[in-house]
Scaffold this active site. Structure first.
Site, PDB file in Angstrom:
ATOM      1  N   LEU A 232     -61.655  43.029  60.142  1.00 15.27           N
ATOM      2  CA  LEU A 232     -61.847  42.636  61.154  1.00 15.27           C
ATOM      3  C   LEU A 232     -60.127  41.792  60.876  1.00 15.27           C
ATOM      4  CD1 LEU A 232     -63.952  40.501  59.373  1.00 15.27           C
ATOM      5  CD2 LEU A 232     -64.563  41.524  61.798  1.00 15.27           C
TER       6      LEU A 232
ATOM      7  N   ASP B 294     -70.418  33.790  46.037  1.00 13.24           N
ATOM      8  CA  ASP B 294     -69.021  34.042  45.096  1.00 13.24           C
ATOM      9  C   ASP B 294     -68.035  33.518  47.079  1.00 13.24           C
ATOM     10  OD1 ASP B 294     -66.889  34.574  44.049  1.00 13.24           O
ATOM     11  OD2 ASP B 294     -66.898  36.968  44.508  1.00 13.24           O
TER      12      ASP B 294
END
Length: 281
Positions: A86, A187
């Site tokens: 990304l 998380d």
């Protein structure tokens, strides 16, 4: 190049054009960038069970939330995982709003019980997820008590602090309403949020279903998104009991950091315990 990784790349018709380049930020897995005939991909090397859990979590997030960018799982074989790379860019004010909207969308995916159909890990810490209908019981039995016991067994906390954590865990039914179980990233610290050229993205999940404030509290534990994030997430003012919930759901990751990284996190655990105790006086 490792023979198993080469086999995985060939199975996906991905031809490497460079060498593995180590990236920083991997907590337990080794993480690499690799230039290929299809552009850059991310390669992770870890225990097969952990990588299966990560791949499943990414697919669950991608299926539940269209607003946030989630990297595509390109391939998985034994101890190797291939992920979409990304491209990132500097943060901008609109990113916080989209992150808030996307997280609200994710948390609207409701399950029948708190937990997950299999255990996974938060960092290097095994994370038990056996489902429970009641969220208070899940937070107590699957999160606070196992982690405080592990810290006690390793000499990281003494019996007095362990008892205080246990007292908080057994008081949850006194103030915390049960709630339907939201799908969580699990998380969501700031390092697992990226600003990409396509919008905010989330990576490295430890997926399960529980109170949505778990993700919010993790985001505010080591820094915090801007006001636009909370305006978008809550579509108005914060719930009246948010400060108490924030402290509760920061306690587990703080105990986990104490277990993983040692005594420097003990003071954070003590401060969080003291905040929660102040509401019971």
């Amino acid at each position: 190049m490792n023979a198993t990784l080469r086999e995985l790349l060939e199975a996906q018709a991905i031809r490497p054009t460079g060498q593995l380049r180590p990236l920083s930020g991997g907590d337990s897995a080794a993480v690499y960038a690799l230039e290929t005939s299809q552009g850059q991909v991310i390669v992770k090397h870890d225990k097969a069970e952990r990588l299966r859990g990560e791949a499943e979590g990414l697919r669950a997030l991608k299926g539940a939330c269209k607003t946030l960018i989630v990297p595509e799982v390109l391939g998985l074989y034994e101890e190797w995982l291939l992920l979409e790379s990304l491209p990132t860019q500097p943060s901008e004010p609109a990113s916080d709003s989209v992150l808030g909207e996307g997280l609200r969308e994710l948390h609207s995916a409701i399950g029948e019980a708190h937990g997950w159909h299999q255990d996974n890990a938060c960092g290097r810490t095994p994370q038990p997820n056996a489902p429970l209908k009641d969220g208070r019981a899940f937070q107590r039995e699957r999160r606070l008590l196992p982690l405080s016991d592990a810290c006690f067994q390793q000499g990281l906390i003494e019996q007095a602090l362990r008892t205080r954590i246990e007292h908080i865990a057994f008081q949850l039914e006194d103030w915390l309403p049960d709630t339907p179980a939201s799908l969580l990233h699990g998380d969501l610290w700031s390092g697992n949020v990226l600003v990409t050229t396509r919008g905010p993205a989330v990576i490295d999940p430890a997926v399960y279903r529980h109170y949505p404030e778990v993700d919010l509290a993790m985001l505010t534990l080591f820094g915090s998104p801007g006001r636009a994030f909370f305006d978008a997430y809550w579509e108005g003012d914060a719930p009246a009991d948010w400060p108490r919930r924030e402290a509760l759901f920061q306690l587990y990751p703080l105990i986990n950091h104490l277990l993983l990284f040692g005594a420097s996190y003990r003071s954070g655990v003590e401060r969080c315990v003291a905040v929660l105790e102040s509401y019971s006086r």
